[in-house]
Design an enzyme around this catalytic site. Sequence first.
Site, PDB file in Angstrom:
ATOM      1  N   ASP A 174     -10.126 -47.530 -15.979  1.00 54.39           N
ATOM      2  CA  ASP A 174     -10.476 -46.225 -15.416  1.00 54.39           C
ATOM      3  C   ASP A 174     -12.006 -46.108 -15.458  1.00 54.39           C
ATOM      4  O   ASP A 174     -12.611 -46.223 -16.535  1.00 54.39           O
ATOM      5  CB  ASP A 174      -9.832 -45.109 -16.249  1.00 54.39           C
TER       6      ASP A 174
ATOM      7  N   ASP B 279     -12.526 -42.472 -11.061  1.00 58.95           N
ATOM      8  CA  ASP B 279     -12.292 -41.055 -11.290  1.00 58.95           C
ATOM      9  C   ASP B 279     -13.151 -40.198 -10.359  1.00 58.95           C
ATOM     10  O   ASP B 279     -14.373 -40.369 -10.320  1.00 58.95           O
ATOM     11  CB  ASP B 279     -12.659 -40.755 -12.749  1.00 58.95           C
TER      12      ASP B 279
HETATM   13  O1  TEU Z   1      -8.960 -35.556 -12.163  1.00 60.06           O
HETATM   14  C1  TEU Z   1      -9.608 -35.046 -11.010  1.00 60.06           C
HETATM   15  C2  TEU Z   1      -8.979 -33.793 -10.582  1.00 60.06           C
HETATM   16  O2  TEU Z   1      -9.072 -33.397  -9.451  1.00 60.06           O
HETATM   17  C3  TEU Z   1      -8.261 -33.019 -11.611  1.00 60.06           C
HETATM   18  O3  TEU Z   1      -8.916 -31.781 -11.668  1.00 60.06           O
HETATM   19  C4  TEU Z   1      -6.843 -32.914 -11.181  1.00 60.06           C
HETATM   20  O4  TEU Z   1      -6.760 -33.020  -9.781  1.00 60.06           O
HETATM   21  C5  TEU Z   1      -6.320 -31.550 -11.532  1.00 60.06           C
HETATM   22  O5  TEU Z   1      -6.337 -31.494 -12.914  1.00 60.06           O
HETATM   23  C6  TEU Z   1      -4.915 -31.381 -10.971  1.00 60.06           C
HETATM   24  O6  TEU Z   1      -4.777 -30.019 -10.685  1.00 60.06           O
HETATM   25  C7  TEU Z   1      -9.698 -36.610 -12.797  1.00 60.06           C
HETATM   26  C8  TEU Z   1      -8.872 -37.107 -13.963  1.00 60.06           C
HETATM   27  O7  TEU Z   1      -7.652 -37.672 -13.470  1.00 60.06           O
HETATM   28  C9  TEU Z   1      -8.614 -35.929 -14.866  1.00 60.06           C
HETATM   29  O8  TEU Z   1      -7.739 -36.284 -15.938  1.00 60.06           O
HETATM   30  C10 TEU Z   1      -9.954 -35.461 -15.428  1.00 60.06           C
HETATM   31  O9  TEU Z   1      -9.731 -34.298 -16.189  1.00 60.06           O
HETATM   32  C11 TEU Z   1     -10.936 -35.144 -14.280  1.00 60.06           C
HETATM   33  O10 TEU Z   1     -10.951 -36.120 -13.243  1.00 60.06           O
HETATM   34  C12 TEU Z   1     -12.356 -35.092 -14.833  1.00 60.06           C
HETATM   35  O11 TEU Z   1     -12.713 -36.392 -15.260  1.00 60.06           O
END
Ligand code: TEU
Length: 576
Positions: A99, A207
């Site tokens: 990741d 991410d």
């Molecule tokens: O998530 C990106 C994101 O858009 C998240 O806000 C997710 O779509 C949302 O929680 C769903 O409603 C990534 C990672 O997968 C997430 O775990 C992290 O919190 C986020 O980025 C920040 O790094």
Amino acid sequence: GPGQEWWRRAVVYQVYPRSFADSDGDGVGDLRGIIGRLDYIAALGVDVVWLSPIYRSPQADNGYDISDYHDVDPTFGTLADLDELIAGLHARGMRLVMDLVVNHTSDEHPWFAESRASKDSPRRDWYWWRPPRPGCRGGEPGAEPTNWHGFFSGSTWEWDEASGEYYLHLFDRKQPDLNWENPAVRRAVYDMMRWWVDRGVDGFRMDVINLISKAVRPDGSLPDGAPLPGPSRYGDGSPHYTNGPRLDEFLHEMHDAVLAGGARDGAVLLSVGETPGVTLDQARSITDPARRELDMVFQFEHMGVDHGPGGKWQLRPLHLPDLKANLARWQEGLAGAGWNSLYWNNHDQPRVVSRWGDDSPEHRVASAKTLGTVLHLQQGTPYVYQGEELGMTNVSWSQIEDYQDVETLNYYRESVAGGASDGEVMAGIGPVSRDNARTPMQWDDSPQAGFTTGTPWLSVNPAYPQINAAAAVADPDSVFHHYRRLIELRHRLDVVVDGRFELLLPEHEQVFAYTRRAAQTLLVVANMSSEPVAVDLPGQAGVLAGELLLTTHPDGAPADGDRVRLAPWESRVYLA
Ligand code: TEU
């Protein structure tokens, strides 16, 4: 090296290390726990493991806030453990995708510590620092440089009294955004990526990679967003940081600096961008092989088809034609152009069998199998999230005290502060909180589901005595073995990899049916409801008379010409 696009026939398994397997009894999953479960993962038949972040981190967002990209957080183990995990995967013919979280770092990363030290720090412009809005006093509500509302509630700007400016954080205040306009930042990211590739890593899940280019004006200012509905003082900044003006340029630069292979004996790396808000056209561009950017992206449109006016926190019942139409549009839109990812679940989404299946004891297994069937036989690379292959279900706790996810807690706090009642807010949180996906993996029916000998960091789902890996592996009719058979079909049949997708019965509210056409024809027909259904599939009598490759109901009534009668959650796969 392996075939140029090996990932077109691959299936990826996502491990959320915190919740997968705990080897030392501290209640948190770790790398040695994963090493101990590699045979289980290999038995499923997957080709790749995507590991959610294991880097050094204060864990403000469970590792998506990195303070050292070159080290493993002691919670999870050591670099030596990671080397052993990589060797263990490679020995079993599997690959590791890490990741990559580079839209932001932790506020405890040395880069940020230096950057915040003073306005004249050599690393000041490694992040987004801006003065208060003209005429305002720093730290006062409304003095933020823009009115943007953050993904985790509140403003996207945090006031830093010591250096007299605000810094940008699209997510939590402990996740300051890196300034990708700065070539030194980009070089540092690419160097780090190459360091991991040289260490044996086979690719990256990136991410929120489509947020790295901001629509910054020549004078360095950033535009406000359109005001949010209601009494909020915030605005929607997303048009100014989503799929920004230099995104293709940055991705192409990253591709040629790292992903073009050759970094390690010509390894062909897998790159998948997590791209909230990406449109089909942008995905076609980003995944167009001729543009040499990324191999595939995670789209989010299908994840929003059941969102109410308040977004995810107001889920509505699924209207199946909406889901089918979106998936079909992406299948047709990427056919012969770029490439697609296929997913229902990850560590941010609620468990699909509770969200779009039927998690009652009567229908849970069949609906989990059928959801897997209609997803895995589309064109693209499927992603299986840990526990999805068991039909694990939501926990939907009703007390905010049970939750730990920063997104959930911040949303609760902001909503209650805005006057919403606890009951109202919890009704929205229960079905969709990310913690639904983060309860510990259920290995067996021993205490704590065999996840830990200690106290788990997040409570185990009480359904574990019925829903666990030991029971599933021992039961040939389990969701696990159904997923294993779906993965085998992808490995064996070219039509699953290359067949042209065509949606049938687009308006049907219970049945999801489609064909895949290449030298052979594959037909998938699924009853996505808890009621029996009879349906005519005009023109499909030929393939319906073909080989029944896979079914959830072996004793289901055979097709009669082009008519099929399906039990609740019954799905079938035919080949001719
Ligand atoms: O998530 C990106 C994101 O858009 C998240 O806000 C997710 O779509 C949302 O929680 C769903 O409603 C990534 C990672 O997968 C997430 O775990 C992290 O919190 C986020 O980025 C920040 O790094």
